[in-house]
Design an enzyme around this catalytic site. Sequence first.
Site, short mmCIF file in Angstrom:
data_model
loop_
_atom_site.label_atom_id
_atom_site.label_comp_id
_atom_site.label_asym_id
_atom_site.label_seq_id
_atom_site.Cartn_x
_atom_site.Cartn_y
_atom_site.Cartn_z
CB SER B 35 -0.95 -0.01 1.20
OG SER B 35 -0.24 -0.24 2.39
CB CYS B 36 4.46 1.86 0.67
SG CYS B 36 4.55 1.40 2.41
#
Lengths: 120, 167, 201
Positions: B35-36
Amino acid sequence: MGKNILVADDAAFMRMRLAKLLTESGYSVVGEAENGKVAVEKFEKLKPDLTIVDITMPVMDGIQAIAEIKKVDPDAKIIVCSAMGQQNMVIQAVKAGAKDYVLKPFQPARVLDAVRKQIG
Amino acid sequence: MVKATTEELSISIGIGEMCVSKDKSMVFVAHGLGSCVGICMCDEIIGIGGMAHIMLPNDNGVETSVPVKFADTGIPKLMNELIEEGAKKNRMKVKIAGGANMLNLPGSSGQFDIGSRNVEMTKKILKDLGLNIASSDVGGNCGRTVYFYPSTGRVLVRTIGQQLGEI
Amino acid sequence: MITFSENQKNILGYIVERSMDTSAKALSEMIHREISLESPKLGLISLSNIVNEMGGSDNLVTCICLSFKGDVAGLVSIILSEESAFKLVDILLGNELGVTSELDEMGKSALGEVGNIVVSHFLRTLSTHTWLDLQPSVPMVVMDMAGAILSSLILNVGESPEEILFSETVFSDKSHDIDSKLFLFAAPSVLKKIFEVIEAK
């Protein structure tokens, strides 16, 4: 003729294992449900002699499903088969109307014992 | 497959980390972005670039020693550092990758789909800074490893089971 | 920043170890193989460190994960190499080892059930020792890059992203067909709650 059983568990793998075990022991698995809501719907339609339910399921959990099934038929015979062994969970299930509680990972003999006790 | 040649110097950019370089033999790598989001900026004319690896949209007022963890503080920091090194804002080429939704965990806490929130915030911050996104590979539900060549602005993205692609 | 004393760490370590032990027993019963586990690591760790420490954060892994909620929130996940995951599926489905080379829906379901059983037993032991009410979610099975999965998992625990309570142990059978790691991630506030309960007992 084999007694009719409905199996409700979100894991297809568990439904397969339970169905295999029960069929080999002479019972008929008339329906499978992947969540509590489907279990209640299938119960109404199929009127099984016994329903085996898991507790942790999506959409509607097993405890709610037991309560709903009991509303449809107060004499419904229901067994819980779940990995949730916390005492309060067992108590909740029994309060909702479950007749027996089999802890996963289950021993086949333990499941069959519980089934026989309810429907012979 | 991109393989670091002997002349290629690879530096791993971890979560909350940022790096700037003019070195032509340098490649920055953000391994396993879920999700980064990896933000890559480059001024090709003078051949300088930098990468930031952010993990959350904003700090929500939590005191932090690592501003690069957050899109709202990390992105301006990256831009300013490049400008300090001589880059010009109007020449800055920006590419972003990451922000996947890896999990669909039922019953987990409210921070849902952090990936798309990270991407949204990244886009908003870049817009506020007056920077355009040249290309991006964001969203979806697969992890990514991002290779960035700071001196040229080239960005390659690897996902499991897929060919390495340039964005 | 949350800190805990040596004594508190020992108590927590004991509880976590007991919980992991119950999990190993449950897995062992499920696959009819003896499962041994290493003494668990325990501590507070920052997200960047944990992902970096994993090493090879873009290696392909299989992750079985369940979140839990109730008195405290957290996650338990089992991480296996692709090879171990396939062998585990073979054992569960009664195949010869090596038959499974791809995770289909039934394979995922079988792994999910491993997660369900292992984590439920883990939480039950944790509850017994702490009196905390903890309910697991339904399981989720993902195959992807280790770092991508782990960082996303941990961010879902919520609270401060600075530090997280973390525990890790290695589960394996004698023949090393199944080498896996069991991780517990919990919000740091779990410590406060656990110690409150233990001290009140």
